[in-house]
Design a protein around this motif. Structure first.
Motif, PDB file in Angstrom:
ATOM      1  N   ILE A   1       0.835  -1.199   0.000  1.00 13.51           N
ATOM      2  CA  ILE A   1       0.000   0.000   0.000  1.00 13.51           C
ATOM      3  C   ILE A   1       0.872   1.251   0.000  1.00 13.51           C
ATOM      4  O   ILE A   1       1.871   1.323   0.721  1.00 13.51           O
ATOM      5  CB  ILE A   1      -0.927   0.027   1.236  1.00 13.51           C
ATOM      6  CG1 ILE A   1      -1.753  -1.251   1.323  1.00 13.51           C
ATOM      7  CG2 ILE A   1      -1.850   1.239   1.192  1.00 13.51           C
ATOM      8  CD1 ILE A   1      -2.593  -1.367   2.578  1.00 13.51           C
ATOM      9  N   GLY A   2       0.486   2.230  -0.812  1.00 14.71           N
ATOM     10  CA  GLY A   2       1.128   3.538  -0.809  1.00 14.71           C
ATOM     11  C   GLY A   2       0.248   4.554  -0.118  1.00 14.71           C
ATOM     12  O   GLY A   2      -0.954   4.657  -0.418  1.00 14.71           O
ATOM     13  N   TYR A   3       0.830   5.290   0.833  1.00 20.62           N
ATOM     14  CA  TYR A   3       0.119   6.338   1.570  1.00 20.62           C
ATOM     15  C   TYR A   3       0.806   7.673   1.325  1.00 20.62           C
ATOM     16  O   TYR A   3       2.045   7.751   1.345  1.00 20.62           O
ATOM     17  CB  TYR A   3       0.153   6.067   3.078  1.00 20.62           C
ATOM     18  CG  TYR A   3      -0.579   4.832   3.537  1.00 20.62           C
ATOM     19  CD1 TYR A   3      -1.909   4.911   3.952  1.00 20.62           C
ATOM     20  CD2 TYR A   3       0.062   3.607   3.601  1.00 20.62           C
ATOM     21  CE1 TYR A   3      -2.583   3.776   4.403  1.00 20.62           C
ATOM     22  CE2 TYR A   3      -0.599   2.474   4.054  1.00 20.62           C
ATOM     23  CZ  TYR A   3      -1.921   2.558   4.450  1.00 20.62           C
ATOM     24  OH  TYR A   3      -2.583   1.437   4.896  1.00 20.62           O
ATOM     25  N   ASP A   4       0.026   8.735   1.137  1.00 24.59           N
ATOM     26  CA  ASP A   4       0.638  10.048   0.973  1.00 24.59           C
ATOM     27  C   ASP A   4       1.062  10.597   2.331  1.00 24.59           C
ATOM     28  O   ASP A   4       0.907   9.943   3.369  1.00 24.59           O
ATOM     29  CB  ASP A   4      -0.291  11.012   0.221  1.00 24.59           C
ATOM     30  CG  ASP A   4      -1.565  11.370   0.997  1.00 24.59           C
ATOM     31  OD1 ASP A   4      -1.609  11.164   2.229  1.00 24.59           O
ATOM     32  OD2 ASP A   4      -2.503  11.873   0.362  1.00 24.59           O
ATOM     33  N   SER A   5       1.594  11.817   2.339  1.00 22.84           N
ATOM     34  CA  SER A   5       2.150  12.377   3.573  1.00 22.84           C
ATOM     35  C   SER A   5       1.090  12.776   4.586  1.00 22.84           C
ATOM     36  O   SER A   5       1.409  13.173   5.703  1.00 22.84           O
ATOM     37  CB  SER A   5       3.046  13.579   3.251  1.00 22.84           C
ATOM     38  OG  SER A   5       2.344  14.546   2.501  1.00 22.84           O
ATOM     39  N   ALA A   6      -0.202  12.666   4.196  1.00 19.69           N
ATOM     40  CA  ALA A   6      -1.294  12.858   5.149  1.00 19.69           C
ATOM     41  C   ALA A   6      -1.839  11.513   5.623  1.00 19.69           C
ATOM     42  O   ALA A   6      -2.925  11.446   6.194  1.00 19.69           O
ATOM     43  CB  ALA A   6      -2.404  13.681   4.521  1.00 19.69           C
ATOM     44  N   SER A   7      -1.075  10.441   5.364  1.00 19.14           N
ATOM     45  CA  SER A   7      -1.445   9.076   5.749  1.00 19.14           C
ATOM     46  C   SER A   7      -2.711   8.587   5.059  1.00 19.14           C
ATOM     47  O   SER A   7      -3.399   7.689   5.555  1.00 19.14           O
ATOM     48  CB  SER A   7      -1.595   8.954   7.272  1.00 19.14           C
ATOM     49  OG  SER A   7      -0.369   9.259   7.911  1.00 19.14           O
ATOM     50  N   LYS A   8      -3.031   9.144   3.893  1.00 17.34           N
ATOM     51  CA  LYS A   8      -4.178   8.699   3.109  1.00 17.34           C
ATOM     52  C   LYS A   8      -3.729   7.640   2.117  1.00 17.34           C
ATOM     53  O   LYS A   8      -2.759   7.837   1.378  1.00 17.34           O
ATOM     54  CB  LYS A   8      -4.785   9.883   2.356  1.00 17.34           C
ATOM     55  CG  LYS A   8      -5.938   9.501   1.439  1.00 17.34           C
ATOM     56  CD  LYS A   8      -6.404  10.702   0.623  1.00 17.34           C
ATOM     57  CE  LYS A   8      -7.480  10.314  -0.360  1.00 17.34           C
ATOM     58  NZ  LYS A   8      -7.895  11.470  -1.208  1.00 17.34           N
ATOM     59  N   GLU A   9      -4.432   6.509   2.092  1.00 17.66           N
ATOM     60  CA  GLU A   9      -4.110   5.450   1.136  1.00 17.66           C
ATOM     61  C   GLU A   9      -4.439   5.937  -0.273  1.00 17.66           C
ATOM     62  O   GLU A   9      -5.561   6.347  -0.557  1.00 17.66           O
ATOM     63  CB  GLU A   9      -4.905   4.181   1.454  1.00 17.66           C
ATOM     64  CG  GLU A   9      -4.615   3.035   0.500  1.00 17.66           C
ATOM     65  CD  GLU A   9      -5.419   1.788   0.818  1.00 17.66           C
ATOM     66  OE1 GLU A   9      -5.845   1.112  -0.137  1.00 17.66           O
ATOM     67  OE2 GLU A   9      -5.620   1.502   2.025  1.00 17.66           O
ATOM     68  N   VAL A  10      -3.434   5.871  -1.167  1.00 24.61           N
ATOM     69  CA  VAL A  10      -3.647   6.375  -2.516  1.00 24.61           C
ATOM     70  C   VAL A  10      -3.529   5.289  -3.588  1.00 24.61           C
ATOM     71  O   VAL A  10      -4.076   5.429  -4.672  1.00 24.61           O
ATOM     72  CB  VAL A  10      -2.684   7.534  -2.853  1.00 24.61           C
ATOM     73  CG1 VAL A  10      -2.995   8.751  -2.019  1.00 24.61           C
ATOM     74  CG2 VAL A  10      -1.226   7.121  -2.661  1.00 24.61           C
ATOM     75  N   THR A  11      -2.822   4.206  -3.299  1.00 21.57           N
ATOM     76  CA  THR A  11      -2.685   3.133  -4.273  1.00 21.57           C
ATOM     77  C   THR A  11      -2.318   1.856  -3.539  1.00 21.57           C
ATOM     78  O   THR A  11      -1.771   1.905  -2.429  1.00 21.57           O
ATOM     79  CB  THR A  11      -1.651   3.482  -5.363  1.00 21.57           C
ATOM     80  OG1 THR A  11      -1.679   2.478  -6.387  1.00 21.57           O
ATOM     81  CG2 THR A  11      -0.243   3.606  -4.794  1.00 21.57           C
ATOM     82  N   ARG A  12      -2.620   0.723  -4.169  1.00 18.68           N
ATOM     83  CA  ARG A  12      -2.357  -0.552  -3.507  1.00 18.68           C
ATOM     84  C   ARG A  12      -2.344  -1.683  -4.536  1.00 18.68           C
ATOM     85  O   ARG A  12      -2.903  -1.567  -5.630  1.00 18.68           O
ATOM     86  CB  ARG A  12      -3.391  -0.851  -2.420  1.00 18.68           C
ATOM     87  CG  ARG A  12      -4.740  -1.379  -2.828  1.00 18.68           C
ATOM     88  CD  ARG A  12      -5.653  -0.441  -3.551  1.00 18.68           C
ATOM     89  NE  ARG A  12      -5.824   0.825  -2.842  1.00 18.68           N
ATOM     90  CZ  ARG A  12      -6.154   1.931  -3.445  1.00 18.68           C
ATOM     91  NH1 ARG A  12      -6.326   1.955  -4.775  1.00 18.68           N
ATOM     92  NH2 ARG A  12      -6.290   3.058  -2.785  1.00 18.68           N
ATOM     93  N   MET A  13      -1.695  -2.794  -4.153  1.00 24.42           N
ATOM     94  CA  MET A  13      -1.722  -4.029  -4.931  1.00 24.42           C
ATOM     95  C   MET A  13      -1.881  -5.212  -3.996  1.00 24.42           C
ATOM     96  O   MET A  13      -1.163  -5.309  -2.997  1.00 24.42           O
ATOM     97  CB  MET A  13      -0.430  -4.196  -5.740  1.00 24.42           C
ATOM     98  CG  MET A  13      -0.449  -3.531  -7.091  1.00 24.42           C
ATOM     99  SD  MET A  13      -1.614  -4.294  -8.267  1.00 24.42           S
ATOM    100  CE  MET A  13      -0.726  -5.775  -8.727  1.00 24.42           C
ATOM    101  N   PRO A  14      -2.802  -6.128  -4.299  1.00 27.43           N
ATOM    102  CA  PRO A  14      -2.902  -7.341  -3.484  1.00 27.43           C
ATOM    103  C   PRO A  14      -1.606  -8.140  -3.555  1.00 27.43           C
ATOM    104  O   PRO A  14      -1.006  -8.286  -4.626  1.00 27.43           O
ATOM    105  CB  PRO A  14      -4.056  -8.108  -4.145  1.00 27.43           C
ATOM    106  CG  PRO A  14      -4.828  -7.082  -4.903  1.00 27.43           C
ATOM    107  CD  PRO A  14      -3.813  -6.085  -5.366  1.00 27.43           C
ATOM    108  N   PHE A  15      -1.162  -8.642  -2.423  1.00 30.19           N
ATOM    109  CA  PHE A  15       0.047  -9.469  -2.381  1.00 30.19           C
ATOM    110  C   PHE A  15       0.052 -10.233  -1.058  1.00 30.19           C
ATOM    111  O   PHE A  15       0.185  -9.636   0.006  1.00 30.19           O
ATOM    112  CB  PHE A  15       1.303  -8.597  -2.499  1.00 30.19           C
ATOM    113  CG  PHE A  15       2.564  -9.383  -2.707  1.00 30.19           C
ATOM    114  CD1 PHE A  15       2.854  -9.953  -3.940  1.00 30.19           C
ATOM    115  CD2 PHE A  15       3.461  -9.564  -1.664  1.00 30.19           C
ATOM    116  CE1 PHE A  15       4.019 -10.679  -4.135  1.00 30.19           C
ATOM    117  CE2 PHE A  15       4.636 -10.287  -1.850  1.00 30.19           C
ATOM    118  CZ  PHE A  15       4.914 -10.845  -3.089  1.00 30.19           C
TER     119      PHE A  15
END
Length: 517
Positions: free
Chosen positions: A442-456
């Motif tokens: 999971i990628g989170y921006d600097s406000a800790s908001k999830e912005v992108t993800r991949m199942p793994f």
């Protein structure tokens, strides 16, 4: 694919435009074309398209339409100009050329947009097919001007031809609009290929049913594209009630080994991005793999091309508006290319093209900047004990272009661990983490908001091979040479980066950073 466009009145002056806060490309011929690009994730360079044309080529890479021919990748794309002259169209087709997908030249405009009264006032995605000695470029015409749509379809399939893949001539007599039962407001992204099973040419078009607006990939066939006649068939794929996609854009279909793959992108569900389906026949039935994503939602409109040996998927890494870490995802950005691999069960995976990895041959020192919490460092190996309190180690900046390679092992069945970027003195950062409970990267921006993800799916005490390719604000995170997560991180190259563990004990070993020579 066509998105909203804001026509801006811009006075062009002597300052060269920047494609983002940290990406500036300068130079090239005033006529446009044949300019070497030093970027591995390219955007159009800043130069004039024509000596007397106020259309400045600085901008972004939109939907990509790759075509391999005679040892070269002709990488056509929708050009999203940074400065759009008032009253003119948009998203004309431009080209990058490459032999290795690590070095590119910008070839300039290939198919221009039309006038306000033309069906291609704006240009949309398409594809190239060779028939005999002639190349056919089928593309989308889009015109949303009220006076035009009063008596015309908003979207249609158009055609241009060429004998050299450089000089294209539009065929004004050719036009396909939505047949009865389908929606002519959304009718785009033709993908054309020779269908060995039918011994005819097939065309897939993204559209919707007219009555209930179900997303479909409509199928047309032609015995000979030179005749300009295409017959409508039943859809090759219709969205399921579970998916309920609004549109399935930028479709592609290809065979690898014993499997056929159908690829498309959608931008309206809770799982935005490029998806794929599998079948043992081109006629289906198409099945959805457990993970049907090619990358996360910051990689869009993936379409493929093969050099006869390997197959690659080409997409764009979305930029943000405003162009900072907390901006909103916007259309077009930098081109990103993955090599596709086929797993033993037939599912698809992604890895960085070898020629891109080969660019990074100069090893640089990894300099620790600071540590927080329980962190142990020993000669490129880092142990982070973060089950009680956050564990964090930061390193000094590694500059504009770099490859990070390391192994990551999770020590517990809870919590997250991974990497931080764009870290600053205020303590904020963009982070990319392994989440063992959610089974995702999971990628989170600097406000800790999830912005992108991949199942793994993740397990403790298993070593995961991580390879990160980054240039400017583009960062692609690869794991085990099988999964990719593309990110947009503004300011990444000018700030610190590091490792983090939260609710997790992890080990990061054999950490190495390399740059181009």
């Amino acid at each position: 694919m066509i998105y909203r466009n804001i026509i801006m009145i811009v006075s062009i002056f002597f300052s060269l435009a920047s494609c983002s806060q940290d990406d500036t490309y300068i130079g090239g011929s005033i006529s446009g074309g044949n300019s070497e690009i030093i970027s591995i994730f390219p955007v159009p360079p800043s130069q004039w398209i024509g000596a007397n044309d106020p259309y400045y080529s600085a901008g972004y890479t939109g939907d990509i339409m790759p075509f391999f021919d005679n040892g070269k990748f002709h990488i056509y794309f929708l050009h999203d100009a940074q400065n759009k002259p008032a009253g003119k169209g948009f998203h004309d087709i431009h080209e990058y050329l490459s032999t290795d997908l690590a070095h590119f030249t910008y070839e300039g405009q290939t198919i221009p947009y039309g006038k306000t009264t033309d069906p291609d006032f704006a240009v949309g995605t398409g594809s190239v097919v060779k028939v005999g000695t002639i190349y056919y470029f089928y593309y989308t015409g889009h015109n949303n001007i009220p006076a035009f749509v009063q008596s015309n379809a908003r979207e249609s399939v158009l055609c241009a031809t060429s004998t050299d893949l450089k000089n294209w001539t539009k065929v004004p007599s050719f036009k396909i609009t939505a047949p009865a039962g389908y929606y002519n407001y959304d009718f785009r992204d033709p993908h054309v290929f020779y269908n060995e099973d039918l011994k005819k040419y097939s065309m897939l078009v993204s559209t919707q049913t007219n009555a209930d607006r179900k997303a479909v990939l409509l199928h047309f066939t032609s015995a000979d594209p030179a005749l300009g006649k295409w017959a409508v068939q039943t859809p090759i794929y219709t969205t399921t009630p579970q998916e309920n996609y609004l549109m399935m854009e930028c479709a592609d279909i290809f065979k690898m080994g014993n499997h056929w793959y159908l690829m498309f992108s959608e931008n309206w569900s809770s799982n935005k991005g490029t998806h794929y389906r599998m079948a043992t026949s081109i006629n289906g039935p198409w099945t959805k793999p457990e993970n049907d994503m090619i990358d996360g939602e910051y990689f869009y409109a993936g379409k493929t091309a093969s050099d006869g040996n390997k197959r690659y998927v080409f997409g764009w890494n979305a930029r943000k508006t405003p162009e900072n870490d907390l901006g909103n995802k916007d259309w077009a950005g930098n081109m990103v290319i993955h090599e596709l691999i086929q797993n033993s069960d037939g599912t698809l995976g992604t890895k960085s093209p070898q020629k891109v990895k080969d660019l990074f041959s100069k090893e640089i020192a990894v300099e620790v900047d600071a540590t927080l919490g329980n962190v142990t460092t020993t000669s490129g190996n880092y142990s982070l004990s973060g089950t009680t309190d956050q564990a964090l180690v930061t390193f000094k900046t590694i500059g504009r272009k770099a490859k990070i390679k390391t192994d990551v092992t999770l020590g517990t069945a809870n919590g997250t661990t991974g990497f931080v970027f764009y870290t600053n003195d205020l303590g904020s950062y963009y982070k990319i983490v392994f989440d063992i409970v959610k089974g995702k990267i999971i990628g989170y921006d600097s406000a800790s908001k999830e912005v992108t993800r991949m199942p793994f799916q993740l397990l403790k005490d298993i070593k995961y091979d991580v390879e990160i390719i980054t240039e400017g604000s583009v960062l692609v995170f690869y794991v085990n040479g099988k999964v990719a997560l593309t990110n947009r991180i503004y300011g990444r190259d000018r700030n610190k980066w590091g490792l983090i563990a939260e609710g997790q004990n992890s080990t990061v070993s054999n950490l190495r950073v390399t740059q181009p020579e």
